[in-house]
Scaffold this motif. Structure first.
Motif: not given
Length: 251
Positions: A142-153, A212-224, A248-251
């Motif tokens: 499950k990932i947080n995002t910003n998906l914009v769907v405009n009418a007829d586009e 994003i990356g998934m940890d060993i417990d299944g949680s999803v983290k930003l730049n991970f 470790g944080l991603l570069n």
């Protein structure tokens, strides 16, 4: 007489002012023309999968099976856009530098803040010919995002699985696949899907990109990502254990 004339002039001035106010469009109240708020409006959104990671010398195939795709908005909650299981060869996508169709849906126009993939399994084939099923911390991505769907586009959302950062091997030779994924969303894009389900996206407006990356417990983290230098193991109950620092944080 002069008093009467003055009153007439005053009335004409007032009437003229009222006419100008009511006939001038620029003075009318401004209303928002947001097509995304039109509950009847709909737009197309195309989801795709790719892999930009480098090939790993001991691995010949990484096959990931996705069973469903869903998106979420604050107004409509969760909406399933695909329940068609499909398997993706991540290293083949990388070798051919292509994106493959995940879902193509006509959905309600609006802004979606989460996307969910249900990953059934990940199968690893080694260059020695062995085939193994990798352990997933969680089948729900499950990932947080910003998906914009405009009418007829047309909008697009691409998942770039970084296989070399996602795949880990335990001390006894078992595999763990903790997804590291780069996502990119575009609105008002030009999207084509060919007969082989290869997706091509051009133009449009970039609305969001993140890793994003998934940890060993299944949680999803930003730049991970799980630190590749750490040792992972499965206990007798199949629970993933890790020695030392878990991330470790991603570069």
């Amino acid at each position: 007489m002069n008093k009467t004339l003055g009153i007439i002039i005053l009335i004409l001035v007032v009437l003229g002012g009222v006419y100008l106010l009511t006939s001038n469009p620029s003075s009318a109240p401004v209303t928002s023309d947001n097509t995304n708020q039109n509950t009847g409006a709909r737009g197309r959104v195309v989801f795709s999968v790719t892999d930009a990671a480098a090939n790993m010398s001991a691995i010949s195939e990484i096959n990931m099976k996705v069973s469903s795709v869903a998106v979420h908005s604050a107004t409509s909650g969760w909406m399933t856009v695909s329940t068609t299981p499909k398997t993706y060869s991540l290293l083949e996508l990388n070798a051919e530098s292509k994106s493959e169709l995940l879902a193509d849906a006509d959905i309600k126009a609006g802004t979606y803040d989460q996307v969910r993939l249900m990953v059934d399994s990940v199968t690893i084939k080694t260059t020695a010919g062995a085939t193994k099923t990798a352990k997933l911390p969680s089948g729900e991505l499950k990932i947080n995002t910003n998906l914009v769907v405009n009418a007829d586009e047309t909008a697009s959302l691409n998942f770039d699985f970084l296989a070399d950062k996602s795949l880990h091997i335990t001390g006894n030779g078992s595999y763990i696949f903790a997804p590291v994924v780069k996502t990119e969303t575009k609105s008002d894009a030009n999207v084509s899907v060919d007969a082989n389900s290869v997706v091509t996206v051009t133009g449009g407006r970039l609305d969001d990109t993140k890793t994003i990356g998934m940890d060993i417990d299944g949680s999803v983290k930003l730049n991970f990502q799980i630190d590749a230098k750490k040792k992972l193991n499965l206990d007798s109950n199949g629970v993933i254990k890790i020695e030392g620092t878990v991330s470790g944080l991603l570069n």
